[in-house]
Design a protein around this motif. Structure first.
Motif, PDB file in Angstrom:
ATOM      1  N   ASP A  18       0.807  -1.217   0.000  1.00 58.14           N
ATOM      2  CA  ASP A  18       0.000   0.000   0.000  1.00 58.14           C
ATOM      3  C   ASP A  18       0.843   1.271   0.000  1.00 58.14           C
ATOM      4  N   ASP A  23       3.119   3.939  -1.831  1.00 54.39           N
ATOM      5  CA  ASP A  23       3.242   4.412  -3.204  1.00 54.39           C
ATOM      6  C   ASP A  23       4.616   4.982  -3.529  1.00 54.39           C
ATOM      7  N   ALA A  49       8.950   5.766  -7.076  1.00 55.28           N
ATOM      8  CA  ALA A  49       7.495   5.683  -7.082  1.00 55.28           C
ATOM      9  C   ALA A  49       7.050   4.352  -7.670  1.00 55.28           C
ATOM     10  N   ARG A  50       6.032   3.779  -7.051  1.00 50.03           N
ATOM     11  CA  ARG A  50       5.409   2.578  -7.621  1.00 50.03           C
ATOM     12  C   ARG A  50       4.588   2.999  -8.844  1.00 50.03           C
ATOM     13  N   GLN A  84       1.735   3.187 -11.266  1.00 51.35           N
ATOM     14  CA  GLN A  84       0.310   2.886 -11.154  1.00 51.35           C
ATOM     15  C   GLN A  84      -0.482   3.947 -11.908  1.00 51.35           C
ATOM     16  N   LEU A 134      -0.268   8.300 -12.028  1.00 51.39           N
ATOM     17  CA  LEU A 134       1.000   8.774 -11.478  1.00 51.39           C
ATOM     18  C   LEU A 134       1.504   9.963 -12.298  1.00 51.39           C
ATOM     19  N   ASN A 166       0.105  11.834  -7.500  1.00 51.36           N
ATOM     20  CA  ASN A 166      -0.954  11.098  -8.173  1.00 51.36           C
ATOM     21  C   ASN A 166      -2.155  12.031  -8.358  1.00 51.36           C
ATOM     22  N   PRO A 175      -0.261  10.359  -2.406  1.00 47.92           N
ATOM     23  CA  PRO A 175       0.566   9.155  -2.276  1.00 47.92           C
ATOM     24  C   PRO A 175       0.967   8.883  -0.833  1.00 47.92           C
TER      25      PRO A 175
END
Length: 348
Positions: free
Chosen positions: A261, A263, A326-327, A329, A332, A342, A347
């Motif tokens: 969870d 980000d 950063a993840r 997704q 973004l 985001n 985030p």
């Protein structure tokens, strides 16, 4: 009693005599086994060595395990001794200048490719105008710690034919040139309609660079996602990620341990301190760093602030808020060169 004693004694002697041959056989077999075992292992090792053996990962990349990219020299020892000034120059330039082969001279098969099956897949993007002497060790280092995809937005020296030819030959590296078409495409970018970056528009020097990096990062998100990347990091080519806290010194391991969870991960920056006035290869010649204030006790930071800044209003000469990963997704976007955001949420 004497007879009975004599009988018992005779019986005992007979028993010992009958067990001695089997005991001797067992002992001899054990000694034979202990003799043959190391001999067999030695023969096996000899066969492996004769057939090429199992390659040592360190030797695969480096002719000298103690030499990090940029520290070695492709010239002979005598030439290094005769001309010590030349040792600080980049061997990459020498190789390209002699038109032998446009490849990294410090390591054999250094252009290794991890493949797409390792997770998480990490993309590093950068906007650079540097030469090979800076970019190649930078790429090599980050490949070793786990990055597999590199998106390089190049200008200046980095966009020259000799340099870009080498960069394009490296697996996992994509070179994006600042062409008129690119500028027109970025002019239609959503960022131009964003208020958070508007105050940086149409200003010189670092303002222009900040806008350009943000526009490049916006494009890099889409390209990284198309490449199957899980995380994206924006770095300059004079910066190295230090994945502290992992025994394997692996950025991939560090990011794989981040809860699902989360980000974004922030890496506080340490700033190098110039130790001499003749530093040519900062990655290998600089070893002193100012710690980020996030990693210092407040009393230490404020107690030494005046001495460490030496009249400069900033603790660091450049910036102090670090860089982030950063993840990748939906929704973004970049939030300047140091952070990500985001469009649909804040985030974590």
């Amino acid at each position: 009693m004497a007879g009975r004693y004599k009988f018992a004694s005779s019986s005992s002697s007979s028993s010992l005599w009958s067990s001695s041959p089997s005991h001797a056989t067992f002992t001899s077999r054990l000694l034979l086994l202990l003799t043959l075992l190391p001999f067999t292992l030695a023969c096996f090792a000899f066969v492996l060595q004769w057939r090429g053996g199992i390659p040592d990962p360190i030797n695969r990349w480096s002719p000298d395990p103690l030499v990090f990219p940029g520290m070695g020299s492709s010239r002979s020892t005598s030439s290094v001794v005769d001309d010590p000034v030349r040792t600080s120059r980049s061997d990459c330039v020498d190789v390209l200048g002699q038109s032998r082969s446009a490849s990294f001279p410090y390591h054999r098969d250094w252009k290794f490719d991890y493949g797409s099956d390792l997770r998480p897949k990490i993309c590093i993007t950068s906007s650079t105008s540097a030469g090979l002497e800076q970019i190649l060790p930078w790429i090599f280092y980050h490949k070793v710690i786990g990055a597999s995809t590199f998106l390089l937005f190049v200008e200046g020296k980095a966009a020259s034919p000799d340099v870009s030819k080498v960069l394009e030959s490296i697996p996992g590296v994509t070179v994006i040139y600042r062409t008129k078409e690119l500028e027109e495409q970025q002019a239609r970018s959503r960022i131009w309609n964003e208020t958070w970056l508007a105050s940086f528009f149409y200003k010189p020097c670092n303002y222009e660079l900040f806008v350009k990096q943000s526009l490049n990062m916006e494009m890099a998100i889409v390209m990284a996602r198309d490449a199957g990347a899980d995380w994206i990091v924006h770095l300059d080519t004079d910066e190295l990620i230090h994945p502290a806290g992992t025994h394997e010194y692996s950025l991939r391991l560090l990011l794989s341990q981040v809860p699902g969870d989360v980000d974004m991960v922030v890496f506080p920056n340490y700033e190098s301190s110039v130790e001499r006035d003749d530093v040519k290869e900062p990655f290998s010649e600089v070893s002193m760093f100012k710690k980020n204030y996030d990693h210092l006790p407040k009393e230490v930071y404020f107690g030494n602030y005046k001495e460490s800044t030496r009249g400069n209003p900033n603790y660091f000469l450049t910036y102090g808020n670090g860089k982030s990963a950063a993840r990748i997704q939906d929704h973004l976007r970049p939030n300047g060169a140091h952070r990500w955001h985001n469009y649909m949420k804040t985030p974590k």
